[in-house]
Design an enzyme around this catalytic site. Structure first.
Site, short mmCIF file in Angstrom:
data_model
loop_
_atom_site.label_atom_id
_atom_site.label_comp_id
_atom_site.label_asym_id
_atom_site.label_seq_id
_atom_site.Cartn_x
_atom_site.Cartn_y
_atom_site.Cartn_z
N SER A 1 11.45 -57.23 -19.93
CA SER A 1 11.29 -56.87 -21.49
C SER A 1 10.40 -57.61 -22.11
O SER A 1 10.25 -57.44 -23.57
CB SER A 1 12.47 -56.75 -21.89
OG SER A 1 13.05 -55.44 -21.59
N TYR B 1 4.93 -48.44 -17.25
CA TYR B 1 5.80 -49.42 -18.02
C TYR B 1 6.51 -50.28 -17.07
O TYR B 1 6.48 -51.58 -17.29
CB TYR B 1 6.85 -48.46 -18.92
CG TYR B 1 8.16 -49.26 -19.18
CD1 TYR B 1 8.05 -50.36 -20.22
CD2 TYR B 1 9.19 -49.27 -18.42
CE1 TYR B 1 9.04 -51.10 -20.30
CE2 TYR B 1 10.56 -50.02 -19.05
CZ TYR B 1 10.40 -50.95 -19.79
OH TYR B 1 11.23 -51.49 -20.29
N VAL C 1 15.45 -59.23 -18.26
CA VAL C 1 16.21 -59.29 -17.44
C VAL C 1 16.17 -60.12 -16.26
O VAL C 1 17.21 -60.34 -15.60
CB VAL C 1 17.21 -57.89 -16.91
CG1 VAL C 1 17.66 -56.99 -18.18
CG2 VAL C 1 16.02 -57.05 -16.25
N TYR D 1 18.09 -56.99 -29.16
CA TYR D 1 19.02 -55.68 -29.00
C TYR D 1 20.02 -55.53 -29.69
O TYR D 1 19.94 -55.90 -30.84
CB TYR D 1 19.20 -55.52 -27.39
CG TYR D 1 18.21 -55.51 -26.30
CD1 TYR D 1 16.81 -55.01 -26.76
CD2 TYR D 1 18.42 -56.09 -25.09
CE1 TYR D 1 15.82 -54.96 -25.62
CE2 TYR D 1 17.28 -56.20 -24.18
CZ TYR D 1 15.98 -55.66 -24.44
OH TYR D 1 15.13 -55.32 -23.71
N LYS E 1 7.14 -56.34 -23.67
CA LYS E 1 7.30 -55.18 -24.51
C LYS E 1 6.73 -55.77 -25.95
O LYS E 1 5.69 -55.10 -26.31
CB LYS E 1 8.71 -54.87 -25.04
CG LYS E 1 9.36 -54.22 -23.78
CD LYS E 1 10.81 -53.93 -24.14
CE LYS E 1 11.68 -53.25 -22.99
NZ LYS E 1 13.10 -53.01 -23.17
N1 GLU Z 1 12.41 -53.36 -16.66
C1 GLU Z 1 13.44 -53.23 -17.15
C2 GLU Z 1 14.06 -52.13 -17.59
O1 GLU Z 1 13.35 -51.36 -18.13
C3 GLU Z 1 13.61 -54.34 -18.40
C4 GLU Z 1 14.78 -54.39 -19.20
C5 GLU Z 1 14.94 -55.76 -19.78
O2 GLU Z 1 14.36 -56.78 -19.31
O3 GLU Z 1 15.62 -56.08 -20.92
O4 GLU Z 1 15.10 -51.60 -17.32
#
Ligand code: GLU
Length: 424
Positions: A64, A189, A259, A241, A67
């Site tokens: 993430s 993505y 993550v 988050y 993003k």
């Molecule tokens: N590729 C992970 C997902 O989309 C990233 C989530 C994250 O890093 O918070 O679930």
């Protein structure tokens, strides 16, 4: 002597090493197989210096943390208005993979949660031969200053279990937020999440944002200031988050976690920080990473709301020069933003009307914001209306052409000392 900064980073790492709380992200099988004890920390300055310690050569996937950069790329390429039609900027207070949309508009609440990030991915312009994920990889390589690559194992591993992200994709397609095949966009993505970095890369990338969009090592402008501001604002309010409020109060640094165990943080105008430790908490944040950020923010005074009172230092000195002591010189220093400009103008207000030569020396300023330039020249015009002759010494060429506009006539590029010689 050697700077103690590397020793401090080592010390922080050793202090936080004992914490073995948290779990590996097992919903992506490949991530459940990594060494949980890997641990690294890096810090970058806005002049391009990188300090790092621990497993700083180990690559891991951005997840993430990609993003905010997909968001930056979309903003840079298609503009804020178009992006805002598809993704909001409100903190959701929900988990990263929550299946939900903003109430009235039916668009994802922000680009940091998965629904918003899948949408943002779909906004990246691409060519038939260069996919969106590849566009982002190239863009991030430019920010990092080296060629980054995808982790194909992590990518294919996540593809196999990406049921939730697929359901988000189909939901977004149903309401018309996605306008193409949701499968292809979700795959793209997931590929974007598999871009590999080290903490040093992340610190460099963070350094570009901290430096207002300019790559400090190459001097290349990679992002507009307005884009950086937008991205950092969203990182601050939504990056962590459903723990964003907790993070804002205890750490106070715009940040994004992934993550795989990375956290990237950006303190505008000051530093970039990156941590890697794979055990994550219930929000999906690296446990030791959170620990480190809390500690460094507290110990090094890095909380955004600490705000140094820079306005007190704008006037370095103010004196009379020239054979007859009739040239008034104002030497400025620091950063010229609204508060500093207000202070400068209040000082200039003390000049009685007359025909004095007034020299404003910008040499020791480090940055002039647009508002600073506007207020400076407003002051110049008012002094001129009072009968003064005003000269602005900009020997370092700090003012941009757009900031100078119609005021070129008052500018002098010489060094102050040399310029003043004519009055001796
Ligand atoms: N590729 C992970 C997902 O989309 C990233 C989530 C994250 O890093 O918070 O679930």
């Amino acid at each position: 002597m050697q700077t103690p900064v590397p020793d401090y980073l080592k010390h922080v790492l050793s202090q936080c090493q004992r914490n073995t709380d948290g779990q590996l992200a097992d919903y992506i099988p490949e991530l459940a197989a990594v060494d949980p004890d890997k641990f690294a920390l890096a810090l970058s300055t806005v002049d391009g210096t990188i300090y790092s310690t621990g497993d700083d050569e180990v690559e891991f996937t951005m997840q993430s943390m990609s993003k905010p950069f997909a968001y930056a790329l979309a903003l840079q390429k298609v503009g804020l208005t178009k992006v805002m039609e598809k993704v909001g900027v409100e903190p959701s207070g929900e988990a990263f993979n929550q299946i939900s949309l903003e109430k009235d508009s039916n668009i994802p609440k922000n680009p940091m949660i998965n629904s918003g990030a899948i949408t943002t991915h779909s906004l990246i312009p691409y060519k038939r031969t260069v996919s969106r994920a590849e566009q982002l990889r190239r863009f991030l390589s430019g920010l990092a200053g080296r060629e980054l690559s995808f982790d194909s194992e992590v990518y294919t591993s996540e593809l196999k279990t990406a049921f939730r992200n697929r359901s988000l994709g189909y939901m977004l397609r149903t309401v018309g937020v996605l306008e193409e095949d949701p499968e292809a966009i979700v795959n793209g993505y997931i590929k974007q999440c598999s871009i590999k970095v080290t903490v040093k890369d992340l610190a460099m990338i963070a350094g570009v944002l901290a430096n207002g969009g300019i790559q400090p090592q190459t001097g290349k402008k990679l992002l507009d200031r307005s884009v950086v501001r937008q991205v950092l604002s969203v990182m601050l309010t939504c990056g962590m988050y459903d723990a964003a409020g907790d993070w804002l109060t205890t750490v106070g640094i715009p940040a994004k976690s992934g993550v795989a165990g990375g956290i990237i943080g950006v303190l505008p105008g000051q530093v970039g920080i990156a941590v890697f430790s794979p055990r994550i908490d219930e929000h999906g944040h690296s446990v030791r990473g959170v620990d480190i950020f809390e500690r460094m923010s507290r110990e090094m005074g890095l909380h955004l709301m600490e705000g140094t009172p820079s306005a007190q230092t704008i006037l370095q000195s103010c004196y009379w020069a020239g054979k007859n002591d009739d040239v008034r010189v104002y030497e400025l220093r620091g950063v010229l933003q609204f508060t500093e400009s207000e202070m400068l103008l209040r000082n200039l207000q003390e000049e009685p009307p007359g025909d004095t030569t007034i020299v404003l020396d910008l040499t020791n300023l480090t940055l002039i914001h647009d508002v600073g330039a506007r207020m400076l020249f407003e002051g110049v015009e008012r002094l001129q209306q009072d009968g003064h002759r005003v000269v602005v010494v900009d020997s370092e060429g700090l003012l941009s052409q757009t900031q100078i506009q119609k005021h070129a006539a008052v500018l002098v590029q010489e060094e102050l000392e040399r310029y003043l010689q004519q009055y001796e």
